[in-house]
Design a protein around this motif. Structure first.
Motif, mmCIF file in Angstrom:
data_model
loop_
_atom_site.group_PDB
_atom_site.id
_atom_site.type_symbol
_atom_site.label_atom_id
_atom_site.label_comp_id
_atom_site.label_asym_id
_atom_site.label_seq_id
_atom_site.Cartn_x
_atom_site.Cartn_y
_atom_site.Cartn_z
ATOM 1 N N VAL A 1 31.499 24.438 5.529
ATOM 2 C CA VAL A 1 31.504 24.025 6.934
ATOM 3 C C VAL A 1 32.608 22.991 7.102
ATOM 4 O O VAL A 1 32.733 22.071 6.294
ATOM 5 N N THR A 2 33.407 23.155 8.159
ATOM 6 C CA THR A 2 34.515 22.241 8.420
ATOM 7 C C THR A 2 34.490 21.759 9.862
ATOM 8 O O THR A 2 33.915 22.403 10.742
ATOM 9 N N LEU A 3 35.145 20.621 10.077
ATOM 10 C CA LEU A 3 35.366 20.077 11.416
ATOM 11 C C LEU A 3 36.875 19.955 11.601
ATOM 12 O O LEU A 3 37.574 19.448 10.709
ATOM 13 N N HIS A 4 37.385 20.421 12.759
ATOM 14 C CA HIS A 4 38.817 20.443 13.047
ATOM 15 C C HIS A 4 39.065 19.736 14.370
ATOM 16 O O HIS A 4 38.328 19.957 15.335
ATOM 17 N N ALA A 5 40.124 18.929 14.431
ATOM 18 C CA ALA A 5 40.514 18.256 15.679
ATOM 19 C C ALA A 5 41.973 18.571 15.969
ATOM 20 O O ALA A 5 42.809 18.615 15.043
ATOM 21 N N TYR A 6 42.285 18.782 17.265
ATOM 22 C CA TYR A 6 43.649 19.110 17.686
ATOM 23 C C TYR A 6 44.026 18.286 18.904
ATOM 24 O O TYR A 6 43.205 18.081 19.797
ATOM 25 N N SER A 7 45.283 17.855 18.934
ATOM 26 C CA SER A 7 45.804 17.111 20.081
ATOM 27 C C SER A 7 47.269 17.466 20.270
ATOM 28 O O SER A 7 48.046 17.383 19.318
ATOM 29 N N PRO A 8 47.637 17.872 21.487
ATOM 30 C CA PRO A 8 46.736 18.173 22.590
ATOM 31 C C PRO A 8 45.841 19.361 22.227
ATOM 32 O O PRO A 8 46.095 20.032 21.232
ATOM 33 N N PRO A 9 44.820 19.611 23.045
ATOM 34 C CA PRO A 9 43.962 20.766 22.772
ATOM 35 C C PRO A 9 44.797 22.038 22.600
ATOM 36 O O PRO A 9 45.854 22.191 23.222
ATOM 37 N N LEU A 10 44.324 22.932 21.754
ATOM 38 C CA LEU A 10 45.065 24.161 21.457
ATOM 39 C C LEU A 10 45.357 24.964 22.721
ATOM 40 O O LEU A 10 44.449 25.228 23.516
ATOM 41 N N GLY A 11 46.601 25.361 22.871
ATOM 42 C CA GLY A 11 46.988 26.230 23.977
ATOM 43 C C GLY A 11 47.363 27.613 23.492
ATOM 44 O O GLY A 11 47.343 28.579 24.242
ATOM 45 N N SER A 12 47.719 27.711 22.204
ATOM 46 C CA SER A 12 48.057 28.996 21.600
ATOM 47 C C SER A 12 48.070 28.835 20.087
ATOM 48 O O SER A 12 48.077 27.724 19.571
ATOM 49 N N MET A 13 48.067 29.969 19.412
ATOM 50 C CA MET A 13 48.213 30.014 17.955
ATOM 51 C C MET A 13 49.000 31.269 17.624
ATOM 52 O O MET A 13 48.752 32.329 18.197
ATOM 53 N N ALA A 14 49.955 31.142 16.709
ATOM 54 C CA ALA A 14 50.692 32.308 16.220
ATOM 55 C C ALA A 14 50.210 32.604 14.806
ATOM 56 O O ALA A 14 49.843 31.693 14.059
ATOM 57 N N HIS A 15 50.210 33.881 14.447
ATOM 58 C CA HIS A 15 49.809 34.325 13.115
ATOM 59 C C HIS A 15 51.035 34.862 12.391
ATOM 60 O O HIS A 15 51.944 35.410 13.017
ATOM 61 N N TYR A 16 51.030 34.724 11.071
ATOM 62 C CA TYR A 16 52.189 35.070 10.256
ATOM 63 C C TYR A 16 51.760 35.860 9.029
ATOM 64 O O TYR A 16 50.659 35.682 8.521
ATOM 65 N N ASP A 17 52.672 36.700 8.539
ATOM 66 C CA ASP A 17 52.529 37.341 7.235
ATOM 67 C C ASP A 17 53.471 36.640 6.280
ATOM 68 O O ASP A 17 54.602 36.291 6.657
ATOM 69 N N LEU A 18 53.028 36.455 5.054
ATOM 70 C CA LEU A 18 53.882 35.891 4.019
ATOM 71 C C LEU A 18 54.584 37.047 3.324
ATOM 72 O O LEU A 18 53.937 37.923 2.754
ATOM 73 N N ARG A 19 55.904 37.041 3.416
ATOM 74 C CA ARG A 19 56.710 38.093 2.789
ATOM 75 C C ARG A 19 57.706 37.447 1.838
ATOM 76 O O ARG A 19 57.821 36.225 1.794
ATOM 77 N N ALA A 20 58.432 38.262 1.098
ATOM 78 C CA ALA A 20 59.372 37.743 0.094
ATOM 79 C C ALA A 20 60.355 36.739 0.698
ATOM 80 O O ALA A 20 60.705 35.756 0.068
ATOM 81 N N GLY A 21 60.777 36.960 1.929
ATOM 82 C CA GLY A 21 61.734 36.069 2.582
ATOM 83 C C GLY A 21 61.105 34.887 3.291
ATOM 84 O O GLY A 21 61.797 34.086 3.898
ATOM 85 N N GLY A 22 59.796 34.764 3.250
ATOM 86 C CA GLY A 22 59.101 33.662 3.921
ATOM 87 C C GLY A 22 58.082 34.172 4.916
ATOM 88 O O GLY A 22 57.617 35.312 4.835
ATOM 89 N N LEU A 23 57.757 33.343 5.883
ATOM 90 C CA LEU A 23 56.754 33.695 6.890
ATOM 91 C C LEU A 23 57.391 34.477 8.033
ATOM 92 O O LEU A 23 58.466 34.106 8.525
ATOM 93 N N VAL A 24 56.725 35.533 8.463
ATOM 94 C CA VAL A 24 57.175 36.357 9.576
ATOM 95 C C VAL A 24 56.066 36.377 10.619
ATOM 96 O O VAL A 24 54.920 36.757 10.312
ATOM 97 N N ARG A 25 56.396 35.950 11.855
ATOM 98 C CA ARG A 25 55.385 35.919 12.926
ATOM 99 C C ARG A 25 54.983 37.331 13.303
ATOM 100 O O ARG A 25 55.825 38.188 13.542
ATOM 101 N N THR A 26 53.662 37.563 13.362
ATOM 102 C CA THR A 26 53.148 38.902 13.651
ATOM 103 C C THR A 26 52.410 38.987 14.984
ATOM 104 O O THR A 26 52.313 40.075 15.546
ATOM 105 N N SER A 27 51.857 37.860 15.467
ATOM 106 C CA SER A 27 51.131 37.897 16.731
ATOM 107 C C SER A 27 50.950 36.483 17.264
ATOM 108 O O SER A 27 51.154 35.517 16.546
#
Length: 184
Positions: A151-177
């Motif tokens: 169980v975890t507790l998370h705090a964000y400031s400012p409140p979350l407005g968006s989040m991007a997701h990434y795949d880890l590939r040989a060249g680094g992180l690639v945004r997927t969504s």
């Protein structure tokens, strides 16, 4: 800090992070406050973790996906409660420019992040009582690799407005969504 006892995800529109003000309304002084620092957010989650009577009765376990509930929705920050069963993870993601912190209240997790060209992939064990804080550009993957729940507790400031997701590939992180509050 006030607890929002709203139902589990998703949050009501009036509490949704990034909820726009009407065009006729100038932002209030609270809406234009500077974001809280990562250290201030760390203090918030640590303090709340030390008061399990404020959140433990909300915890639910879900075999299908991580379970989450927003506990606090203030103008300058928000706090989420998340439960993790073995094998559940976030995948690599950012926090849409928000600063953040999390603490493991029960159990243990693992955090993966990229440490730069000389460090490569960093893997950290995050046992109960440990808090992590980060700035607005941070990307990580948090996962439960143990045999028990966490169980975890998370705090964000400012409140979350968006989040991007990434795949880890040989060249680094690639945004997927990218997702917004309507998906939470």
């Amino acid at each position: 800090m006030s607890l929002d006892l709203a139902a589990d995800h998703p949050a009501p529109d009036h509490l949704a992070p990034g909820h726009p003000a009407t065009a006729d309304t100038a932002p209030s002084a609270e809406e234009t406050r500077a974001p809280l620092t990562p250290n201030a957010l760390r203090a918030i989650v640590r303090e709340l973790a030390e008061q399990p009577d404020q959140w433990i009765h909300h915890v639910r376990l879900s075999t299908e996906e991580r379970w989450y509930r927003r506990l606090v929705a203030d103008d300058d920050h928000e706090v989420w409660l998340i439960s993790w069963l073995p094998g559940q993870s976030t995948g690599f993601h950012d926090h849409g420019g928000s600063r953040g912190a999390f603490t493991v209240a029960l159990g243990e997790l693992e955090e993966l992040s990229l440490g730069g060209p000389d460090q490569g992939l960093l893997i950290r064990r995050v046992p109960a009582g440990t808090a992590r804080a980060f700035g607005p550009e941070y990307v990580h993957d948090v996962r439960n690799t143990t045999s028990g729940p966490a169980v975890t507790l998370h705090a964000y400031s400012p409140p979350l407005g968006s989040m991007a997701h990434y795949d880890l590939r040989a060249g680094g992180l690639v945004r997927t969504s990218k997702e917004g509050p309507e998906q939470w």
